[in-house]
Motif scaffolding. Structure first.
Motif, PDB file in Angstrom:
ATOM      1  N   THR A  75       0.835  -1.200   0.000  1.00  0.00           N
ATOM      2  CA  THR A  75       0.000   0.000   0.000  1.00  0.00           C
ATOM      3  C   THR A  75       0.872   1.252   0.000  1.00  0.00           C
ATOM      4  N   TYR A  76       1.906   1.218   0.800  1.00  0.00           N
ATOM      5  CA  TYR A  76       2.831   2.359   0.874  1.00  0.00           C
ATOM      6  C   TYR A  76       3.429   2.651  -0.502  1.00  0.00           C
ATOM      7  N   GLU A  77       3.934   1.616  -1.154  1.00  0.00           N
ATOM      8  CA  GLU A  77       4.591   1.815  -2.448  1.00  0.00           C
ATOM      9  C   GLU A  77       3.600   2.323  -3.492  1.00  0.00           C
ATOM     10  N   THR A  78       2.388   1.781  -3.454  1.00  0.00           N
ATOM     11  CA  THR A  78       1.369   2.219  -4.409  1.00  0.00           C
ATOM     12  C   THR A  78       1.017   3.687  -4.187  1.00  0.00           C
ATOM     13  N   LEU A  79       0.811   4.043  -2.948  1.00  0.00           N
ATOM     14  CA  LEU A  79       0.442   5.431  -2.644  1.00  0.00           C
ATOM     15  C   LEU A  79       1.563   6.401  -2.995  1.00  0.00           C
ATOM     16  N   LYS A  80       2.773   5.976  -2.747  1.00  0.00           N
ATOM     17  CA  LYS A  80       3.930   6.831  -3.063  1.00  0.00           C
ATOM     18  C   LYS A  80       3.991   7.081  -4.572  1.00  0.00           C
ATOM     19  N   ARG A  81       3.745   6.021  -5.310  1.00  0.00           N
ATOM     20  CA  ARG A  81       3.776   6.139  -6.767  1.00  0.00           C
ATOM     21  C   ARG A  81       2.629   7.055  -7.245  1.00  0.00           C
ATOM     22  N   ILE A  82       1.456   6.856  -6.675  1.00  0.00           N
ATOM     23  CA  ILE A  82       0.291   7.667  -7.058  1.00  0.00           C
ATOM     24  C   ILE A  82       0.545   9.136  -6.763  1.00  0.00           C
ATOM     25  N   HIS A  83       1.048   9.416  -5.582  1.00  0.00           N
ATOM     26  CA  HIS A  83       1.296  10.812  -5.182  1.00  0.00           C
ATOM     27  C   HIS A  83       2.313  11.440  -6.128  1.00  0.00           C
TER      28      HIS A  83
ATOM     29  N   TRP B 166       6.153  14.768  -9.031  1.00  0.00           N
ATOM     30  CA  TRP B 166       7.374  14.927  -8.236  1.00  0.00           C
ATOM     31  C   TRP B 166       7.807  13.557  -7.720  1.00  0.00           C
ATOM     32  N   ASP B 167       8.951  13.557  -7.031  1.00  0.00           N
ATOM     33  CA  ASP B 167       9.507  12.297  -6.528  1.00  0.00           C
ATOM     34  C   ASP B 167       9.394  12.271  -4.999  1.00  0.00           C
ATOM     35  N   PRO B 168       8.315  11.681  -4.474  1.00  0.00           N
ATOM     36  CA  PRO B 168       8.134  11.712  -3.020  1.00  0.00           C
ATOM     37  C   PRO B 168       9.256  10.973  -2.300  1.00  0.00           C
ATOM     38  N   PRO B 169       9.793  11.570  -1.256  1.00  0.00           N
ATOM     39  CA  PRO B 169      10.810  10.855  -0.481  1.00  0.00           C
ATOM     40  C   PRO B 169      10.130   9.814   0.392  1.00  0.00           C
ATOM     41  N   ASP B 170      10.919   8.889   0.901  1.00  0.00           N
ATOM     42  CA  ASP B 170      10.355   7.950   1.867  1.00  0.00           C
ATOM     43  C   ASP B 170       9.995   8.718   3.139  1.00  0.00           C
ATOM     44  N   VAL B 171       8.868   8.376   3.691  1.00  0.00           N
ATOM     45  CA  VAL B 171       8.458   9.009   4.949  1.00  0.00           C
ATOM     46  C   VAL B 171       8.466   7.949   6.030  1.00  0.00           C
ATOM     47  N   PRO B 172       8.773   8.338   7.229  1.00  0.00           N
ATOM     48  CA  PRO B 172       8.822   7.320   8.284  1.00  0.00           C
ATOM     49  C   PRO B 172       7.420   6.779   8.542  1.00  0.00           C
ATOM     50  N   SER B 173       7.324   5.478   8.624  1.00  0.00           N
ATOM     51  CA  SER B 173       6.024   4.897   8.962  1.00  0.00           C
ATOM     52  C   SER B 173       5.793   5.032  10.439  1.00  0.00           C
TER      53      SER B 173
ATOM     54  N   ASN C 178      -0.549  12.777   4.279  1.00  0.00           N
ATOM     55  CA  ASN C 178      -0.340  14.077   4.930  1.00  0.00           C
ATOM     56  C   ASN C 178       1.130  14.477   4.854  1.00  0.00           C
ATOM     57  N   GLU C 179       1.996  13.534   5.110  1.00  0.00           N
ATOM     58  CA  GLU C 179       3.432  13.874   5.116  1.00  0.00           C
ATOM     59  C   GLU C 179       3.926  14.192   3.709  1.00  0.00           C
ATOM     60  N   TRP C 180       3.478  13.452   2.706  1.00  0.00           N
ATOM     61  CA  TRP C 180       3.897  13.768   1.353  1.00  0.00           C
ATOM     62  C   TRP C 180       3.346  15.121   0.909  1.00  0.00           C
ATOM     63  N   ASP C 181       2.098  15.401   1.288  1.00  0.00           N
ATOM     64  CA  ASP C 181       1.544  16.726   0.970  1.00  0.00           C
ATOM     65  C   ASP C 181       2.438  17.813   1.547  1.00  0.00           C
ATOM     66  N   LEU C 182       2.801  17.674   2.813  1.00  0.00           N
ATOM     67  CA  LEU C 182       3.581  18.713   3.492  1.00  0.00           C
ATOM     68  C   LEU C 182       4.990  18.814   2.909  1.00  0.00           C
ATOM     69  N   ARG C 183       5.573  17.687   2.611  1.00  0.00           N
ATOM     70  CA  ARG C 183       6.940  17.731   2.049  1.00  0.00           C
ATOM     71  C   ARG C 183       6.936  18.397   0.675  1.00  0.00           C
ATOM     72  N   ARG C 184       5.892  18.191  -0.074  1.00  0.00           N
ATOM     73  CA  ARG C 184       5.824  18.812  -1.404  1.00  0.00           C
ATOM     74  C   ARG C 184       5.554  20.310  -1.279  1.00  0.00           C
ATOM     75  N   LEU C 185       4.662  20.667  -0.369  1.00  0.00           N
ATOM     76  CA  LEU C 185       4.254  22.078  -0.275  1.00  0.00           C
ATOM     77  C   LEU C 185       5.223  22.927   0.559  1.00  0.00           C
ATOM     78  N   TYR C 186       5.934  22.289   1.467  1.00  0.00           N
ATOM     79  CA  TYR C 186       6.880  23.020   2.322  1.00  0.00           C
ATOM     80  C   TYR C 186       8.255  22.359   2.241  1.00  0.00           C
ATOM     81  N   PRO C 187       8.883  22.398   1.069  1.00  0.00           N
ATOM     82  CA  PRO C 187      10.166  21.686   0.932  1.00  0.00           C
ATOM     83  C   PRO C 187      11.214  22.218   1.912  1.00  0.00           C
ATOM     84  N   GLY C 188      11.892  21.287   2.523  1.00  0.00           N
ATOM     85  CA  GLY C 188      12.961  21.663   3.444  1.00  0.00           C
ATOM     86  C   GLY C 188      12.520  21.838   4.881  1.00  0.00           C
TER      87      GLY C 188
END
Lengths: 420, 324
Positions: free
Chosen positions: A340-348, A354-361, A379-389
């Motif tokens: 599920t994680y890999e699928t969602l990462k790919r979808i996002h 963009w290339d979502p980084p791994d987020v801690p589970s 939520n974490e991918w949204d935030l990492r994309r919108l607030y890089p760094g």
């Protein structure tokens, strides 16, 4: 699987942000509840033959913790049904649709019905598809006039009018509205019968209110078959809301559940089968801790009337279904989570380019539901994309569902517009 | 203290992430934006107006103060009142004309078929005949629209095309039906519409309205739904509606259904603006905790300590960005 469009990917993510799976989310994430889907396929397989034998395919009750994927599963089952030329309704038990009120369940079922290849109001559109010269229609009409149909003559009378009054669109619309749950005065039906020279063909009397909803279900199941579909699937979500009703309404709800599961011999619904979903702590928190297991039967029997004795029997059957027959959803294992994680990462990544980084589970825990993982990751991918760094600090509070009685859930507000 | 974002920043995100692409391309979204102050509430309203204008959306406002938001047909009527039906009919006809190789007509008071004829140097009667075929094929047969809606907009298009007093009569009758101003079916029966718009079909009508707006070439519809009145617990006996607890739950159920049927809506951003009391979690209260079905869909049990996710279902707005 065809290549998803950006729009479809975003729609899936949008639904998952709300914790409500939609067709896109289900399509991309699939379903890993093999026991349930196998049993469901068997239900679908049997539906047409069971209808011809005038019996209902037994229903299935699934149970899972909050956020375990019950709604996701039902959405998946919906699409399986529609793919197999079945009409499917997904009804969410709510204040507007209490389980103890068959008329409201019917209204919700009709309103939510997905008909393969059609859009708009289901019953109206299905009625437009009826072909009087087809064998299916002939079978349907014959059934409607048979002694064993279990429906009032009002139904075959309206069917005959629907057949013969093609030049009266107003009447046709009223008839379809009646089939969909609206009112149609007996006087209007009689007037129509007179118009087509069929006075006296049917003994027309108003159908008692408590009966008409059940008869509508019976009629609609056959109407659906008569229009060429394989049958009607009713998916009922959030059954646990029943736990917040008063004792009497809980009792009636258990009785209704027994009926939906096909456990009431005298009230079968051929052509229809049901899958319902309930939380897995209902038995403990309601049947045991609220004492329903002991109190429901006793309270109903104390009323000393046949109607309540019958109700008691059905309520007992409903409670037994919850306790013993529910299929428990498989909690997520490591493999399921990783997939599920890999699928969602790919979808996002594809959805937003963009290339979502791994987020801690979140720490794997037996009681942590799939919903928690999915929402956290998105939520974490949204935030990492919108607030890089930016450094992230995700917190999670526990969402609790209660079973405290809520009398307001049983109160209706005025249905009629005071301007009428 | 909750993490908040300013209305200006939030709506900028919404513009970039939703209005400029996802919703314009046919998606829909529902957001609960809770203003923590009256200035924030006013600001979100003006941001919505600015972004709607800039991005080509129709902006509609529905308030629980005067519209019975626990009844979905009343929400539909209120939205429908704010849709420029005549403009949409004209836009559709002009679009169909252009697709069939005609030049755009000039503005004017003459019936549309004459103006198209003039712009293209073609006999107006021929244009009218041809346009009727376009309307029949592309509007009347558009199965993605609910049947009664389809009939209604077909009639509107035909009336707009032909103009004249008869056209005006039809437009008035159909518009009154669509907006709930006249609920009598007798007024629209001559136009082959036989059903009232009520709770059983209002959702289908709203879905069709949204499709129609995009079909006419517009970006979509923003619906600002102010539900702050729902959390008023004692009847103040003022001029606004008062919701009993049961009616409040009905309203939350309407919102729950909107969330669950987002897939069926096209080109719509629904921004629900409650009162801050909406965030109350007690089951006995008037906030989101009173109705689990809504809470489970909206509540942000998972969030960041400092950063607001502007794409989340629930957003807290204040006049300045604030972290927990």
């Amino acid at each position: 699987m065809k290549v998803p469009t950006n729009q479809e990917l975003r729609r899936a993510l949008e639904a998952l942000r709300n914790g409500v799976p939609n067709r896109d989310a289900v399509r991309f994430l699939g379903c890993t509840q093999a026991e349930v889907t196998d049993r469901y396929r068997a239900q679908l397989q049997e539906i047409d033959s069971a209808r011809r034998e005038a019996r209902q395919v037994p229903g299935m009750l699934v149970a899972g913790g909050f956020g375990s994927g019950k709604s996701h599963l039902l959405e998946y089952l919906k699409h399986l049904a529609v793919e197999q030329n079945l009409v499917c309704s997904l009804v969410v038990i709510s204040k507007e649709t209490p389980l103890y009120d068959a008329a409201k369940v019917y209204a919700a079922a009709v309103e939510s019905a997905v008909v393969p290849g059609l859009t708009g109001q289901a019953i109206h559109e299905i009625a437009l598809r009826l072909r009087q010269d087809s064998p299916r229609y002939a079978e349907f009409f014959q059934w409607s006039t048979s002694e064993n149909s279990g429906i009032s003559p009002v139904f075959p009378a309206t069917l005959l009018l629907h057949e013969r009054l093609a030049n009266d669109p107003d009447m046709l619309e009223q008839i379809r509205g009646f089939w969909a749950g609206g009112k149609l005065p007996i006087a209007d039906i009689r007037a129509g019968m007179k118009q087509i020279g069929q006075v006296g063909t049917f003994q027309l009397r108003p159908v008692p209110t408590r009966e008409i909803a059940r008869q509508r279900f019976r009629f609609a199941s056959q109407l659906i078959a008569g229009a060429g579909y394989r049958g009607w699937i009713l998916l009922i979500d959030e059954v646990e809301l029943v736990g917040r009703y008063s004792l009497l309404q809980r009792s009636k709800s258990y009785a209704e559940l027994a009926r939906w599961m096909g456990h009431v011999e005298t009230e079968q619904l051929p052509g229809l089968t049901v899958v319902a979903a309930i939380t897995d702590d209902f038995t403990l928190n309601v049947l045991q801790e609220k004492g329903d297991r002991l109190n429901v039967g006793a309270r109903l029997h104390s009323r000393d009337a046949e109607e309540y004795r019958v109700l008691a029997g059905r309520a007992e059957a409903g409670m037994r279904t919850i306790e013993r027959e529910a299929v428990t959803l498989r909690p997520p294992d490591t493999e399921m989570l990783e997939q599920t994680y890999e699928t969602l990462k790919r979808i996002h990544g594809q959805a937003y380019g963009w290339d979502p980084p791994d987020v801690p589970s979140a720490a794997r825990a037996l009681r942590r539901a799939m919903r928690s993982y999915v929402r956290r990751w998105i939520n974490e991918w949204d935030l990492r994309r919108l607030y890089p760094g930016e450094a992230l600090e995700t917190v999670e509070t526990e969402l609790k569902i209660g079973y405290a009685e809520a009398p307001e859930l049983e109160q209706t507000t005025a249905d009629d517009d005071p301007d009428d | 203290m909750a993490t908040t974002i300013t209305p200006n920043r939030w709506f900028d995100f919404i513009g970039t992430e939703y209005l400029e692409n996802f919703i314009r391309d046919g998606g829909s979204s529902i957001k609960f934006a809770v203003p923590f102050s009256e200035p924030a509430r006013r600001a979100i309203a003006s941001e919505a107006m600015a972004h709607a204008t800039e991005a080509g959306y129709f902006l509609t406002n529905v308030s629980a103060h005067e519209t019975r938001v626990h009844m979905v047909d009343q929400i539909f009527f209120r939205v429908a009142e704010q849709i420029p039906w005549r403009r949409l009919s004209t836009d559709v006809i002009v679009k169909l004309a252009e697709l069939n190789g005609y030049r755009r007509p000039a503005d004017g008071t003459e019936p549309l078929f004459r103006r198209i004829g003039e712009a293209n140097n073609i006999d107006a009667e021929m244009v009218q005949m041809e346009a009727r075929t376009w309307i029949a094929e592309r509007v009347f047969r558009q199965r993605s629209l609910a049947k009664d809606f389809r009939v209604a907009v077909t009639r509107l298009c035909l009336a707009e095309l032909s103009g004249g007093p008869d056209g005006e009569t039809i437009i008035a009758a159909i518009s009154d039906w669509l907006t709930g101003r006249n609920k009598a079916i007798s007024a629209v029966r001559p136009y082959q519409i036989f059903s009232r718009i009520d709770r059983s079909n209002a959702r289908h009508m709203l879905e069709s309205l949204l499709r129609w707006v995009q079909f006419a070439g517009h970006s979509g519809v923003i619906v600002m739904l102010d539900i702050s009145r729902l959390t008023v617990s004692k009847n103040p006996h003022d001029e606004s509606l008062f919701y009993t607890k049961a009616a409040m739950l009905d309203a939350y159920e309407v919102l729950r259904q909107f969330i669950d049927s987002t897939d069926r809506m096209v080109g719509c951003l629904l921004v629900v603006t409650p009162d801050i009391d909406f965030l109350t979690e007690e089951q006995s209260g008037r906030g989101i905790g009173a109705y689990d079905a809504l809470k489970l869909r909206v509540y942000d049990e998972i969030h960041d300590q400092r950063l607001v996710n502007p794409m989340a279902a629930l957003i807290r707005l204040s006049s300045e960005d604030r972290a927990e």
